[in-house]
Structures are given as structure tokens and as C-alpha cells.
Write an enzyme that holds these catalytic residues in place. Structure first.
Site, mmCIF file in Angstrom:
data_model
loop_
_atom_site.group_PDB
_atom_site.id
_atom_site.type_symbol
_atom_site.label_atom_id
_atom_site.label_comp_id
_atom_site.label_asym_id
_atom_site.label_seq_id
_atom_site.Cartn_x
_atom_site.Cartn_y
_atom_site.Cartn_z
ATOM 1 N N LYS A 92 0.851 -1.195 0.000
ATOM 2 C CA LYS A 92 0.000 0.000 0.000
ATOM 3 C C LYS A 92 0.879 1.234 0.000
ATOM 4 O O LYS A 92 1.800 1.348 0.821
ATOM 5 C CB LYS A 92 -0.882 -0.002 1.259
ATOM 6 N N LYS A 116 5.575 3.636 8.474
ATOM 7 C CA LYS A 116 4.383 4.483 8.590
ATOM 8 C C LYS A 116 3.123 3.616 8.650
ATOM 9 O O LYS A 116 2.273 3.777 9.524
ATOM 10 C CB LYS A 116 4.329 5.412 7.373
ATOM 11 N N LYS A 128 5.278 1.774 -3.272
ATOM 12 C CA LYS A 128 5.231 3.124 -3.840
ATOM 13 C C LYS A 128 5.481 3.001 -5.326
ATOM 14 O O LYS A 128 6.134 2.052 -5.773
ATOM 15 C CB LYS A 128 6.308 4.005 -3.193
ATOM 16 N N GLY A 167 -2.846 8.172 -4.289
ATOM 17 C CA GLY A 167 -2.207 9.344 -4.885
ATOM 18 C C GLY A 167 -0.952 9.755 -4.147
ATOM 19 O O GLY A 167 -0.628 9.233 -3.084
ATOM 20 N N ASP A 168 -0.227 10.673 -4.731
ATOM 21 C CA ASP A 168 0.924 11.339 -4.098
ATOM 22 C C ASP A 168 1.130 12.599 -4.947
ATOM 23 O O ASP A 168 0.190 13.048 -5.620
ATOM 24 C CB ASP A 168 2.156 10.417 -4.093
ATOM 25 N N ASN A 242 -2.307 18.991 -1.961
ATOM 26 C CA ASN A 242 -3.282 18.318 -1.103
ATOM 27 C C ASN A 242 -2.942 18.436 0.380
ATOM 28 O O ASN A 242 -3.784 18.830 1.197
ATOM 29 C CB ASN A 242 -3.365 16.838 -1.532
ATOM 30 N N SER A 386 -6.792 5.763 3.785
ATOM 31 C CA SER A 386 -6.862 4.839 2.649
ATOM 32 C C SER A 386 -7.193 3.435 3.159
ATOM 33 O O SER A 386 -7.948 2.696 2.532
ATOM 34 C CB SER A 386 -5.533 4.799 1.896
HETATM 35 P P1 NDP Z 1 0.567 17.687 -4.477
HETATM 36 O O1 NDP Z 1 1.015 17.309 -5.830
HETATM 37 O O2 NDP Z 1 -0.885 17.856 -4.221
HETATM 38 O O3 NDP Z 1 1.299 19.043 -4.029
HETATM 39 C C1 NDP Z 1 2.675 19.134 -3.960
HETATM 40 C C2 NDP Z 1 3.037 20.562 -3.616
HETATM 41 O O4 NDP Z 1 4.436 20.636 -3.358
HETATM 42 C C3 NDP Z 1 2.771 21.536 -4.744
HETATM 43 O O5 NDP Z 1 2.491 22.791 -4.202
HETATM 44 C C4 NDP Z 1 4.100 21.555 -5.502
HETATM 45 O O6 NDP Z 1 4.314 22.750 -6.233
HETATM 46 C C5 NDP Z 1 5.065 21.475 -4.347
HETATM 47 N N1 NDP Z 1 6.308 20.821 -4.778
HETATM 48 C C6 NDP Z 1 6.452 19.546 -5.204
HETATM 49 N N2 NDP Z 1 7.733 19.309 -5.538
HETATM 50 C C7 NDP Z 1 8.379 20.460 -5.322
HETATM 51 C C8 NDP Z 1 9.725 20.855 -5.470
HETATM 52 N N3 NDP Z 1 10.658 19.982 -5.901
HETATM 53 N N4 NDP Z 1 10.051 22.138 -5.127
HETATM 54 C C9 NDP Z 1 9.104 23.008 -4.686
HETATM 55 N N5 NDP Z 1 7.815 22.686 -4.533
HETATM 56 C C10 NDP Z 1 7.458 21.436 -4.833
HETATM 57 O O7 NDP Z 1 1.219 16.607 -3.486
HETATM 58 P P2 NDP Z 1 0.769 16.220 -2.016
HETATM 59 O O8 NDP Z 1 0.297 17.424 -1.295
HETATM 60 O O9 NDP Z 1 -0.095 15.037 -2.108
HETATM 61 O O10 NDP Z 1 2.166 15.714 -1.409
HETATM 62 C C11 NDP Z 1 3.065 16.596 -0.754
HETATM 63 C C12 NDP Z 1 4.018 15.789 0.102
HETATM 64 O O11 NDP Z 1 3.269 15.042 1.074
HETATM 65 C C13 NDP Z 1 4.862 14.742 -0.645
HETATM 66 O O12 NDP Z 1 6.100 14.607 0.015
HETATM 67 C C14 NDP Z 1 4.061 13.468 -0.455
HETATM 68 O O13 NDP Z 1 4.867 12.314 -0.585
HETATM 69 C C15 NDP Z 1 3.588 13.658 0.973
HETATM 70 N N6 NDP Z 1 2.428 12.861 1.356
HETATM 71 C C16 NDP Z 1 1.243 12.970 0.680
HETATM 72 C C17 NDP Z 1 0.172 12.224 1.090
HETATM 73 C C18 NDP Z 1 -1.178 12.376 0.473
HETATM 74 O O14 NDP Z 1 -2.135 11.800 0.998
HETATM 75 N N7 NDP Z 1 -1.335 13.149 -0.598
HETATM 76 C C19 NDP Z 1 0.274 11.237 2.182
HETATM 77 C C20 NDP Z 1 1.544 11.283 2.884
HETATM 78 C C21 NDP Z 1 2.575 12.037 2.451
HETATM 79 P P3 NDP Z 1 4.056 22.725 -7.825
HETATM 80 O O15 NDP Z 1 2.609 22.435 -7.989
HETATM 81 O O16 NDP Z 1 4.458 24.082 -8.284
HETATM 82 O O17 NDP Z 1 4.939 21.631 -8.352
#
Ligand code: NDP
Length: 454
Positions: A92, A116, A128, A167-168, A242, A386
Site C-alpha cells: 500500500k 508508517k 510506492k 495518490g501522491d 493536497n 486509505s
Molecule cells: P501535491 O502534488 O498535491 O502538491 C505538492 C506541492 O508541493 C505543490 O504545491 C508543488 O508545487 C510542491 N512541490 C512539489 N515538488 C516540489 C519541489 N521539488 N520544489 C518546490 N515545490 C514542490 O502533493 P501532495 O500534497 O499530495 O504531497 C506533498 C508531500 O506530502 C509529498 O512529500 C508526499 O509524498 C507527501 N504525502 C502525501 C500524502 C497524500 O495523501 N497526498 C500522504 C503522505 C505524504 P508545484 O505544484 O508548483 O509543483
């Protein structure tokens, strides 16, 4: 050989067999070094070579993904699924569509997911996946064709009791929808092989909100242990996806004030408090850069990435009481945390996966007046929910928002408690890195021993 030497030997071997995977090595170093006190106490893990086994994915699949863009050209990308560990349940973990997604990054994410998922208390293993595909600027048609092509290979691996992606970064409800449609077409099955589904076709209420909400619940638990709370605290958030959006939303519920968000183009400082409704429209509907935010919030300031000091993440220059890194890995380094601390910040709660460098973590753990919530504990709310979506799918049930949110809150309280109690058990009270790693590891390692050498 001492336990430390044994663990260092395993780390050395990772470097030898995976020489071009520095991010995976960083994640492995953080976990393995914090397990030393457990290994000193219990000989069985070394005897059964659990470390040597747990650092190696059970299966890694790399596949070609080709789609036709709107100009009629065939575009080719790498697709990946890293099935890391199934000792306590089906694989997962999310799918990341981002130009930087490669085997190194996806192995680090899959490895983190082991601990986690174990901490949630649910029966979910770890995996992943993703692709070096950038959804930004692509039309809906291009996204759909890419997702379908990606699923043409992924469907061979996944299933509701085998491997359940979510998603991620770069994969939200739209992408899950296109992938689920293709999964159904290829398998003739409507099952819970993906989570993060739409509400009318098997999704769970509160899944969208879960990671951000969970991170705030976790921060509140850390503060409560010290007799404090979030009320009135100025909070800095990085990211505007997100996790960041729903962190901001939940902070308001606790009486805190989120004052920043960022994306790959720069960051917003809104001293009156981030406008969550506007952020949702810009990021979830219009999918535009943060510069647009200040056109509607005249008192907010946008600072572009080009204005950042070399080697720094500008968003951490804003003075705050608590920081919620919620964008990506290694976005908070030693200089960033030194600046945050100097400006009065006393709490970091990680919404993103591994956002802090090893040096930044060392700094935070060395400060007695600092609270640090590591990602694998603090952001587990997403995968936990999830897990709740899988349970609803298996029972053909749909729980209310309040019911799912209540369970999420309970799970986050449980994760904090088990991590904290484990830190006490091993004589390092409040070190949640050690607590979360040992608590997460023990359950999976014991299951691996029970199941023999497979
Ligand atoms: P999203 O794609 O919804 O958002 C990612 C955000 O981070 C965007 O604002 C993006 O900006 C920014 N970002 C991504 N890469 C970079 C970078 N290299 N430099 C600067 N800004 C960056 O992703 P999530 O919110 O889902 O995920 C964010 C983090 O949380 C990740 O590390 C993910 O692994 C982690 N996570 C997410 C979960 C989930 O349920 N969604 C669960 C657990 C962890 P831009 O749009 O301009 O690229």
C-alpha cells in the site's frame, strides 16, 4: 562486532549495491541508526537478518509508458512500482507523477511507507510507484491517455488484496479516476484496487483531507503532552497541494493562523491568514501558480524562487511559531531550521515525506525546547484513511465524514502515543524519530520472523 558496527555494515552494503541512490540511502540511514538500541536489546532481529531483508523491496517493476500528446507525438516515460514489504498486509502506498520520480526516490518512499503503515495499527504493507511524467501544463486528454497507458502495465500487479496504490505528488482525484476506469476495463472488476477514489464510486469521505488534518492532529498531541496547544500560533506551511491545503484548513479549526504556502514558483506570505477557499480554487480547480493568489489578496506578498538565497527555501525565512513542511523531500535543511529556530519557531511537524535533511533533524533533536514530529508518524493520516477506504470497500459500506474523521483522529492519537511511549521505553523521552522507527519496525520484523524466510 558491536551492534553499531553491524548496522553500519548493512548501511555500507546498501551503498555498495545501490550506489546511485542517495535519497534512499538517507532514508535508510535515519531508520537504521535509530534502531541500534532495539538491536542491542534483542538479538533475534540480527539472527534472522531482518535488516538485510527489510531494506530490499520484495519486488520492483519498471515499465515503459507511452502516450500520444495533443500534437500527435508519442511521448515515452518510465513507470515504476516498488512493492517493498507485505509482512503485515497488501502492498500500500501512493503513485507520484513528477519529473524527478525515479527508482531512488520511489525506493525511499516505499521504505518509509513500511514503518508508517505499521504505525497506523492497520494491516497494510508497503509500496510506492509512479512515473517521471509531469502533469503540469498537460490537457485533460493528455492526462487521461497517460494514466490509461500507465495502468496498461500496473494492472498486472495490483488488486484489492494484493497491492493498493493511492495518490501522491501529481496524482489526485482526477488521475485516480482515469486509472480506475482503465483498471476496470482491463480486469472486468470493480474492486478497491486503488484508494482516493471519487465519492460516488467507492471513495471515502475525508480521504482528501486526511493527510493535512492528521498532521495537525499530530502537532496538537505533541503540544498537549507539554501542556500547550495550537491556539493563536502562527504557522508556516510549505507546498500548496493536497497536504498543505488541508493542513491550513485544520489549523484554523484549532485557532491557529497559517501564514504561508509555497509551490515550485515561490511562496506566499499572508499575514492575515491564508485564504483556504482561494487556494483550493487556484490549485484544485484552475491549477495555476501562486503568483495568482496576490491578485486577489492585495495584502499578501509573493516571493519568487529566483529571490531565494542560494541553497535555501525562502518560505522558512518568515518568522513563525510552528512549521509544517508539506511539499517534498529535503526542503528544510540545517540553515533553514537554524533560521526558523532563531526566529522563534519551536515545532516542526512533517506533512511531506522526509522534508528535513539528516542535519536538520539532528539539530531539532538536540534542542530540549523543540518538538519534532517525523513524517512517518505525522503524515500517516493519509494512508490510514486509505486503509479505512479499503475496509469500507470490502464491506460495501460508506461511512459518514464524522465517522471517518473521528477514526482518523483516534489513529493519530494512537500513533503519537505508541511513538512517545516507545521513546520512553528506550530511555530517550520525546525523541519521536527513535520512537516511531522502533515501534513501526518491531511489528513488521516480528511478522517477518513468524512467516519464515520468504
Ligand atoms: P501535491 O502534488 O498535491 O502538491 C505538492 C506541492 O508541493 C505543490 O504545491 C508543488 O508545487 C510542491 N512541490 C512539489 N515538488 C516540489 C519541489 N521539488 N520544489 C518546490 N515545490 C514542490 O502533493 P501532495 O500534497 O499530495 O504531497 C506533498 C508531500 O506530502 C509529498 O512529500 C508526499 O509524498 C507527501 N504525502 C502525501 C500524502 C497524500 O495523501 N497526498 C500522504 C503522505 C505524504 P508545484 O505544484 O508548483 O509543483
Amino acid at each position: 562486532m558491536s551492534t553499531k558496527e553491524y548496522v553500519n555494515g548493512v548501511l555500507h552494503n546498501i551503498k555498495r549495491i545501490s550506489p546511485r541512490q542517495p535519497i534512499f540511502f538517507q532514508a535508510a540511514t535515519e531508520v537504521l541508526t535509530s534502531l541500534v538500541p532495539l538491536f542491542e536489546r534483542e538479538g533475534k532481529y540480527e539472527k534472522h537478518s531482518i535488516l538485510e531483508r527489510i531494506i530490499m523491496p520484495e519486488r520492483t517493476t519498471i515499465f515503459r509508458t507511452t502516450y500520444i500528446n495533443d500534437a500527435g507525438k508519442a511521448c515515452v516515460h518510465f513507470g515504476y512500482r516498488v512493492e517493498f514489504n507485505s509482512a503485515i498486509g497488501p502492498y500500500k502506498g501512493g503513485l507520484r507523477f513528477h519529473p524527478t520520480a525515479n527508482l531512488d526516490v520511489l525506493k525511499f518512499l516505499g521504505f518509509e511507507q513500511i514503518f508508517k503503515n505499521s504505525l497506523t495499527g492497520l494491516n497494510i504493507g508497503a509500496g510506492k510507484g509512479g512515473a517521471n511524467f509531469d502533469p503540469k501544463g498537460k490537457s485533460d486528454g493528455e492526462i487521461m491517455r497517460f494514466c490509461q497507458s500507465f495502468m496498461n502495465e500496473l494492472f498486472k500487479l495490483i488488486g484489492d488484496v494484493k497491492d493498493v496504490p493511492a495518490g501522491d505528488i501529481g496524482v489526485g482525484g482526477r488521475e485516480i479516476g482515469y486509472m480506475f476506469g482503465q483498471y476496470k476495463k482491463l480486469t472486468n472488476r470493480f474492486d478497491g484496487a486503488l484508494t482516493g477514489k471519487g465519492l460516488s464510486w467507492g471513495g471515502s469521505l475525508a480521504r482528501t483531507e486526511a493527510t493535512g488534518y492528521g498532521s495537525v492532529y499530530f502537532a496538537a498531541e505533541m503540544l498537549a503532552k507539554k501542556g500547550a496547544d495550537l491556539e493563536g500560533k502562527k504557522c508556516s506551511i510549505s507546498g500548496s497541494g493536497n497536504v498543505a491545503i488541508y493542513t491550513a484548513e485544520k489549523l484554523y479549526d484549532f485557532g491557529a493562523l497559517p501564514i504561508t504556502v509555497s509551490d515550485s514558483t515561490g511562496y506566499i506570505y499572508d499575514k492575515e491568514g491564508v485564504d483556504v477557499a482561494l487556494l483550493k480554487r487556484l490549485k484544485e480547480v484552475e491549477r495555476v501558480g501562486l503568483k495568482e493568489y496576490v491578485k486577489e489578496r492585495k495584502n499578501a506578498v509573493f516571493t519568487p524562487v529566483s529571490a531565494y538565497e542560494e541553497g535555501r527555501n525562502g518560505v522558512w525565512d518568515v518568522p513563525c511559531d510552528a512549521a509544517f513542511p508539506s511539499a517534498t523531500q529535503n526542503e528544510l535543511n540545517l540553515e533553514d531550521i537554524t533560521t526558523l529556530y532563531g526566529n522563534g519557531c519551536r515545532l516542526v511537524c512533517e506533512g511531506a515525506n522526509m522534508p528535513s535533511t539528516l542535519e536538520a533533524i539532528e539539530f531539532m533533536l538536540s534542542k530540549k525546547d523543540f518538538l519534532f514530529g517525523p513524517a512517518k508518524a505525522a503524515n500517516a493520516g493519509g494512508v490510514a484513511t486509505s486503509g479505512l477506504e479499503m475496509a469500507q470497500n470490502a464491506g460495501m459500506a460508506s461511512w459518514s465524514f464524522e465517522e471517518v474523521d473521528g477514526k482518523l483522529h483516534d489513529i493519530m492519537r494512537h500513533i503519537f502515543k505508541v511513538s512517545y511511549d516507545t521513546s520512553v521505553e528506550f530511555g530517550d523521552e520525546g525523541n519521536l524519530v527513535l520512537g516511531a522507527n522502533i515501534a513501526g519496525f518491531r511489528k513488521v520484523a516480528d511478522a517477518m520472523i513468524d512467516q519464515g524466510y520468504v
